[in-house]
Design an enzyme around this catalytic site. Structure first.
Site, mmCIF file in Angstrom:
data_model
loop_
_atom_site.group_PDB
_atom_site.id
_atom_site.type_symbol
_atom_site.label_atom_id
_atom_site.label_comp_id
_atom_site.label_asym_id
_atom_site.label_seq_id
_atom_site.Cartn_x
_atom_site.Cartn_y
_atom_site.Cartn_z
ATOM 1 N N TYR A 40 0.588 -17.851 19.611
ATOM 2 C CA TYR A 40 0.444 -18.994 18.511
ATOM 3 C C TYR A 40 1.485 -20.568 18.747
ATOM 4 O O TYR A 40 0.843 -21.575 18.670
ATOM 5 C CB TYR A 40 1.467 -18.464 17.243
ATOM 6 C CG TYR A 40 -0.001 -17.371 16.431
ATOM 7 C CD1 TYR A 40 -0.938 -17.367 16.740
ATOM 8 C CD2 TYR A 40 1.380 -16.869 15.458
ATOM 9 C CE1 TYR A 40 -1.462 -16.400 16.087
ATOM 10 C CE2 TYR A 40 0.600 -15.797 15.253
ATOM 11 C CZ TYR A 40 -0.577 -15.414 15.207
ATOM 12 O OH TYR A 40 -0.929 -14.390 14.514
ATOM 13 N N ASP A 51 -3.247 1.122 -4.427
ATOM 14 C CA ASP A 51 -4.369 1.240 -3.197
ATOM 15 C C ASP A 51 -5.058 0.092 -3.426
ATOM 16 O O ASP A 51 -6.071 0.586 -4.265
ATOM 17 C CB ASP A 51 -4.833 2.542 -3.632
ATOM 18 C CG ASP A 51 -5.577 3.600 -2.311
ATOM 19 O OD1 ASP A 51 -5.977 1.975 -1.780
ATOM 20 O OD2 ASP A 51 -6.154 4.404 -2.649
ATOM 21 N N ASP A 106 6.179 -17.571 14.024
ATOM 22 C CA ASP A 106 6.668 -16.971 12.580
ATOM 23 C C ASP A 106 7.450 -17.323 11.171
ATOM 24 O O ASP A 106 7.386 -17.177 10.133
ATOM 25 C CB ASP A 106 6.754 -15.383 12.987
ATOM 26 C CG ASP A 106 5.998 -13.972 13.632
ATOM 27 O OD1 ASP A 106 4.839 -15.035 13.989
ATOM 28 O OD2 ASP A 106 6.388 -13.285 13.414
ATOM 29 N N ARG A 135 0.555 -1.090 0.105
ATOM 30 C CA ARG A 135 0.063 0.021 -0.178
ATOM 31 C C ARG A 135 0.644 1.596 0.153
ATOM 32 O O ARG A 135 1.887 1.075 0.682
ATOM 33 C CB ARG A 135 -1.294 -0.043 1.037
ATOM 34 C CG ARG A 135 0.105 0.158 2.612
ATOM 35 C CD ARG A 135 -1.083 0.352 3.289
ATOM 36 N NE ARG A 135 -0.469 0.328 5.250
ATOM 37 C CZ ARG A 135 -0.674 1.664 5.575
ATOM 38 N NH1 ARG A 135 -0.249 2.720 5.124
ATOM 39 N NH2 ARG A 135 0.124 1.343 6.842
ATOM 40 N N GLY A 152 -3.605 -11.917 16.801
ATOM 41 C CA GLY A 152 -2.516 -12.788 17.905
ATOM 42 C C GLY A 152 -1.170 -12.360 17.232
ATOM 43 O O GLY A 152 -1.368 -11.707 16.482
ATOM 44 N N HIS A 153 -0.243 -12.734 17.749
ATOM 45 C CA HIS A 153 1.131 -12.601 17.263
ATOM 46 C C HIS A 153 1.750 -14.097 18.241
ATOM 47 O O HIS A 153 1.880 -14.645 18.138
ATOM 48 C CB HIS A 153 1.779 -11.498 18.398
ATOM 49 C CG HIS A 153 1.890 -10.120 17.736
ATOM 50 N ND1 HIS A 153 2.475 -10.393 16.398
ATOM 51 C CD2 HIS A 153 1.144 -8.925 17.725
ATOM 52 C CE1 HIS A 153 1.819 -8.941 15.878
ATOM 53 N NE2 HIS A 153 1.016 -8.483 16.304
ATOM 54 N N LYS A 161 -8.112 -0.341 -2.382
ATOM 55 C CA LYS A 161 -9.435 0.853 -2.232
ATOM 56 C C LYS A 161 -9.374 1.535 -3.416
ATOM 57 O O LYS A 161 -11.347 1.193 -3.921
ATOM 58 C CB LYS A 161 -9.698 1.924 -1.160
ATOM 59 C CG LYS A 161 -8.958 0.880 0.138
ATOM 60 C CD LYS A 161 -8.784 1.759 0.915
ATOM 61 C CE LYS A 161 -8.782 1.855 2.171
ATOM 62 N NZ LYS A 161 -8.979 2.322 4.171
#
Length: 384
Positions: A139, A69, A165, A45, A134-135, A71
């Site tokens: 997890y 973008d 991660d 973005r 969550g992070h 959107k």
């Protein structure tokens, strides 16, 4: 950065990947695919540099950044145009977000039925927590992996975000994408790869199931074979306040360690748990007699399974890692080299990352997108 496609030198040369940018494990997975030679285009973005890392963000190396973008309907149409000529799409949004944007699997398969659609989330695409935030820490906690980490009986210790991660997340996403890509080459049909960090982390912890079945790993920290519960697999402080790792599990390696520590005639029988406290004390006293550097000279290249604990700034200078080229420097930033290695199609040196939208015009053109200037003028795309 050269934006000519098909120039990668790794085994994935010619594979085209559209990355809808997220954070953490998604970028790491796409960095890995790019390291292996895939043409990855990173769709971000406008102004999407979340941490302000810019050219220092190693996870975004090796691929051009396009700012769209999403959107704006023309930006969505552009992503679908990219998908039409791609092999893989990777996204890391919460479940349902891509569908609401008109970029879900069905939308993409309408343009490219063979597309592999990789989805990176923490909780997965379904289940009662699928839409919750969550992070990594959350997890690895819920999967049982965090419970046994560390040697402190009173509380677990977590290894930053390496385990969830990147270990249970991006690694399994890459495995899934490559497996689905191989199958699509045969069937001509793509599929969704639902890479959930909870699933991958649980899978990484498979040995815990073996230990539990054998009754050799009680559910408490510092009590098992590989968590510091034994004195012959643990960390020991040196005279200068640094640490050495001792991992001499097998008898022959243990004998070599005892010889080099010069306590082979003093150390009690390690196979008797009643001796473990005495043995640990002896090892602690012995390692504290010399500095880490001195012990490194003693154990260098031996079979004693002893190695120093090094910070990253020193790890890249270790003689073995230097000889292998495990780390490299790109545009002044020290970072790990691509891994694993290939005998016939080696990976090249990755290009340095740049900010979001740095390659919008050139990358979209290289991927065959028409009307790039009109996209920029309309605000659907941004060239930074």
């Amino acid at each position: 950065m050269s934006l000519e496609l098909g120039q990668g030198s790794g085994p994935l040369r010619g594979v085209k990947v559209v990355e809808v940018a997220g954070i953490g494990p998604g970028p790491h997975a796409c960095m890995t695919l790019a390291d292996l030679g895939a043409d990855v285009i990173r769709v971000e973005r406008p102004g999407g540099d979340l941490f302000g890392a810019g050219r220092f963000d190693v996870l975004t190396r090796g691929r051009p950044s396009v700012a769209l973008d999403l959107k704006h309907p023309d930006a969505v149409a552009t992503v679908l145009d990219l998908v039409e000529g791609a092999d893989v799409l990777v996204e890391g949004m919460r479940p349902g977000v891509m569908e609401r944007r008109g970029l879900g699997p069905d939308d993409c398969w309408a343009r490219n039925p063979a597309l592999v659609y990789g989805r990176m989330t923490g909780w997965g695409q379904d289940g009662p927590w699928a839409s919750a935030a969550g992070h990594d820490l959350n997890y690895v906690a819920i999967t049982g992996a965090l419970h046994g980490l560390g040697q402190d009986p009173d509380r677990p210790h977590f290894p930053t975000n390496l385990l969830g991660d990147f270990g249970g997340g991006s690694t399994y996403l890459v495995i899934g994408v490559l497996a689905a890509l191989l199958e699509a080459r045969t069937s001509g049909q793509g599929q969704v790869v639902d890479a959930a960090i909870v699933d991958g982390t649980a899978h990484l912890n498979a040995m815990a199931s073996t230990f539990a079945a054998l009754g050799v790993q009680p559910e408490r920290r510092r009590s098992g074979l590989l968590d510091g519960g034994t004195p012959y697999y643990d960390l020991y402080e040196t005279a200068d306040g640094r640490h050495m790792t001792l991992g001499a599990l097998e008898p022959q390696f243990w004998d070599e360690a005892m010889r080099l520590l010069e306590i082979d005639g003093v150390a009690p029988d390690r196979n008797d748990p009643a001796n473990h406290a005495q043995l640990r004390s002896l090892l602690e006293e012995t390692f504290k007699q010399r500095t880490q550097a001195a012990w490194c000279e003693v154990f260098d290249g031996t079979d004693a399974c002893v190695a120093p604990v090094l910070p990253p700034s020193e790890a890249r200078e270790h003689a073995h890692l230097r000889a292998r080229g495990t780390f490299l420097e790109v545009a002044g930033v020290h970072q790990p080299a691509p891994a694993p290695r290939f005998s016939r199609t080696p990976s090249g040196v990755p290009t340095a990352p740049e900010g979001p939208g740095a390659h919008t015009r050139d990358a979209l053109t290289a991927w065959g997108i028409d009307g790039v200037e009109e996209l920029i003028e309309s605000g659907a795309a941004v060239q930074s």
